[in-house]
Design a protein around this motif. Sequence first.
Motif, short mmCIF file in Angstrom:
data_model
loop_
_atom_site.label_atom_id
_atom_site.label_comp_id
_atom_site.label_asym_id
_atom_site.label_seq_id
_atom_site.Cartn_x
_atom_site.Cartn_y
_atom_site.Cartn_z
N MET A 1 25.74 38.31 22.35
CA MET A 1 25.24 39.29 21.39
C MET A 1 26.42 39.98 20.73
SD MET A 1 23.08 42.80 22.09
CE MET A 1 24.46 43.82 22.57
N ALA A 2 26.35 40.08 19.43
CA ALA A 2 27.38 40.80 18.69
C ALA A 2 27.09 42.30 18.77
CB ALA A 2 27.41 40.36 17.24
N VAL A 3 28.10 43.06 19.15
CA VAL A 3 27.95 44.52 19.18
C VAL A 3 27.97 45.02 17.75
CG1 VAL A 3 29.03 46.68 19.91
CG2 VAL A 3 29.00 44.72 21.46
N ARG A 4 27.00 45.84 17.42
CA ARG A 4 26.90 46.41 16.08
C ARG A 4 27.33 47.87 16.11
NH1 ARG A 4 26.70 41.71 13.77
NH2 ARG A 4 24.77 40.59 14.00
N LYS A 5 27.92 48.30 15.00
CA LYS A 5 28.31 49.70 14.83
C LYS A 5 27.28 50.32 13.90
CE LYS A 5 32.32 52.56 13.76
NZ LYS A 5 33.70 52.54 13.25
N ILE A 6 26.53 51.30 14.40
CA ILE A 6 25.38 51.85 13.70
C ILE A 6 25.63 53.32 13.36
CG2 ILE A 6 22.91 52.34 13.88
CD1 ILE A 6 22.85 49.97 15.96
N LEU A 7 25.33 53.69 12.13
CA LEU A 7 25.43 55.07 11.68
C LEU A 7 24.05 55.70 11.71
CD1 LEU A 7 27.24 57.30 10.41
CD2 LEU A 7 26.53 56.40 8.18
N MET A 8 23.95 56.91 12.25
CA MET A 8 22.70 57.66 12.30
C MET A 8 22.89 58.96 11.53
SD MET A 8 20.54 58.92 15.65
CE MET A 8 19.79 57.33 16.02
N LEU A 9 22.08 59.18 10.49
CA LEU A 9 22.16 60.40 9.68
C LEU A 9 21.14 61.41 10.18
CD1 LEU A 9 22.38 58.85 6.09
CD2 LEU A 9 24.22 59.97 7.37
N LEU A 26 19.68 52.21 21.53
CA LEU A 26 20.62 51.31 20.86
C LEU A 26 21.94 51.21 21.62
CD1 LEU A 26 19.81 52.35 17.20
CD2 LEU A 26 19.30 50.13 18.27
N GLN A 27 22.35 52.32 22.24
CA GLN A 27 23.55 52.26 23.08
C GLN A 27 23.28 51.49 24.38
OE1 GLN A 27 26.20 55.94 23.02
NE2 GLN A 27 24.22 56.75 22.34
N ALA A 28 22.07 51.63 24.91
CA ALA A 28 21.73 50.97 26.17
C ALA A 28 21.82 49.45 26.06
CB ALA A 28 20.33 51.37 26.63
N VAL A 29 21.59 48.91 24.86
CA VAL A 29 21.69 47.46 24.69
C VAL A 29 23.09 47.04 24.23
CG1 VAL A 29 19.22 47.16 24.31
CG2 VAL A 29 20.74 47.44 22.34
N GLY A 30 24.02 47.99 24.18
CA GLY A 30 25.41 47.65 23.92
C GLY A 30 25.96 48.00 22.55
N GLU A 79 31.38 51.40 4.85
CA GLU A 79 31.74 49.98 4.96
C GLU A 79 32.14 49.58 6.38
OE1 GLU A 79 35.22 52.43 3.60
OE2 GLU A 79 33.17 52.20 2.88
N ALA A 80 32.44 50.57 7.24
CA ALA A 80 32.82 50.30 8.62
C ALA A 80 31.61 50.12 9.54
CB ALA A 80 33.71 51.42 9.15
N TYR A 81 30.41 50.32 9.01
CA TYR A 81 29.20 50.24 9.82
C TYR A 81 28.36 49.02 9.45
CZ TYR A 81 30.32 54.93 11.36
OH TYR A 81 30.96 56.01 11.91
N ASP A 82 27.62 48.54 10.46
CA ASP A 82 26.77 47.37 10.29
C ASP A 82 25.33 47.72 9.96
OD1 ASP A 82 28.81 45.41 11.10
OD2 ASP A 82 28.61 46.37 13.07
N ALA A 83 24.90 48.94 10.26
CA ALA A 83 23.50 49.32 10.08
C ALA A 83 23.37 50.83 10.00
CB ALA A 83 22.66 48.77 11.23
N LYS A 113 22.56 45.66 4.38
CA LYS A 113 22.72 45.89 5.82
C LYS A 113 21.41 46.44 6.37
CE LYS A 113 27.66 47.00 5.52
NZ LYS A 113 28.67 48.06 5.76
N PRO A 114 21.13 46.22 7.66
CA PRO A 114 19.89 46.73 8.25
C PRO A 114 19.78 48.25 8.15
CG PRO A 114 20.87 45.08 9.68
CD PRO A 114 21.88 45.38 8.61
N ILE A 115 18.57 48.71 7.78
CA ILE A 115 18.25 50.13 7.68
C ILE A 115 16.96 50.36 8.45
CG2 ILE A 115 17.59 52.03 6.15
CD1 ILE A 115 19.14 50.58 3.90
N ALA A 116 16.97 51.34 9.35
CA ALA A 116 15.76 51.75 10.06
C ALA A 116 15.49 53.20 9.72
CB ALA A 116 15.94 51.58 11.56
N ALA A 117 14.27 53.49 9.28
CA ALA A 117 13.88 54.87 8.97
C ALA A 117 12.49 55.11 9.55
CB ALA A 117 13.87 55.10 7.46
N ILE A 118 12.29 56.30 10.07
CA ILE A 118 11.02 56.62 10.72
C ILE A 118 10.53 57.99 10.26
CG2 ILE A 118 12.12 57.61 12.77
CD1 ILE A 118 9.85 56.20 14.43
N CYS A 119 9.21 58.14 10.23
CA CYS A 119 8.56 59.41 9.93
C CYS A 119 8.94 59.92 8.54
CB CYS A 119 8.88 60.41 11.03
SG CYS A 119 7.84 61.87 11.04
#
Length: 193
Positions: A1-9, A26-30, A79-83, A113-119
């Motif tokens: 599995m490739a470790v991803r660097k994720i930004l949370m706003l 997300l940290q629990a899976v690496g 640009e340093a983040y994957d998602a 790049k992948p984007i997850a948004a909720i609510c």
Amino acid sequence: MAVRKILMLVGDFVEDYEVMVPFQALQAVGHTVHAVCPGKKAGEKVRTAVHDFEGDQTYSEKPGHNFALNATFDDVRPEAYDALVIPGGRAPEYIRLDQRVLAIVRHFAETHKPIAAICHGPQVLAAAGVLEGRSCTAYPAVGPEVRRAGGRWVEVAVDEAHVDGNLVTAPAWPAHPKWIARFLEVLGTRIAP
């Protein structure tokens, strides 16, 4: 599995579960997750709010936890983040007023790049102008904003998620199991039994 660097706003009064659960899962899976807030530095905190569904016409709100930021907003180079992850709560309604937040969101959308948004998180996507021609869901009260931003509103149950290419959305925290699972799939994360 490739470790991803994720930004949370995030911002003050982000929904408690919607920041804490994905941050930890997300940290629990690496993966590496950097939680940032405009105007704040690593080590500072944002206050959270717990939104619950108790039979009223809308959600109720109660004080949540203090959530510690682990990165500094001014240091973010998208640009340093994957998602990107945008939790809900009340924070989206005002962090979307920050032009740098909108520029960061546009970077993720324009580079697919992948984007997850909720609510209420899709309020930030609407303000950034990245929903044109896209389908998404959110807390139902955000539906008119999605439509006005040129997005196609998708109504799903509160515990469901919706995927449109690199965009993973959900109505609220009861959807965490499916929202996080769909986001991990879009990230290319494989969890072996």
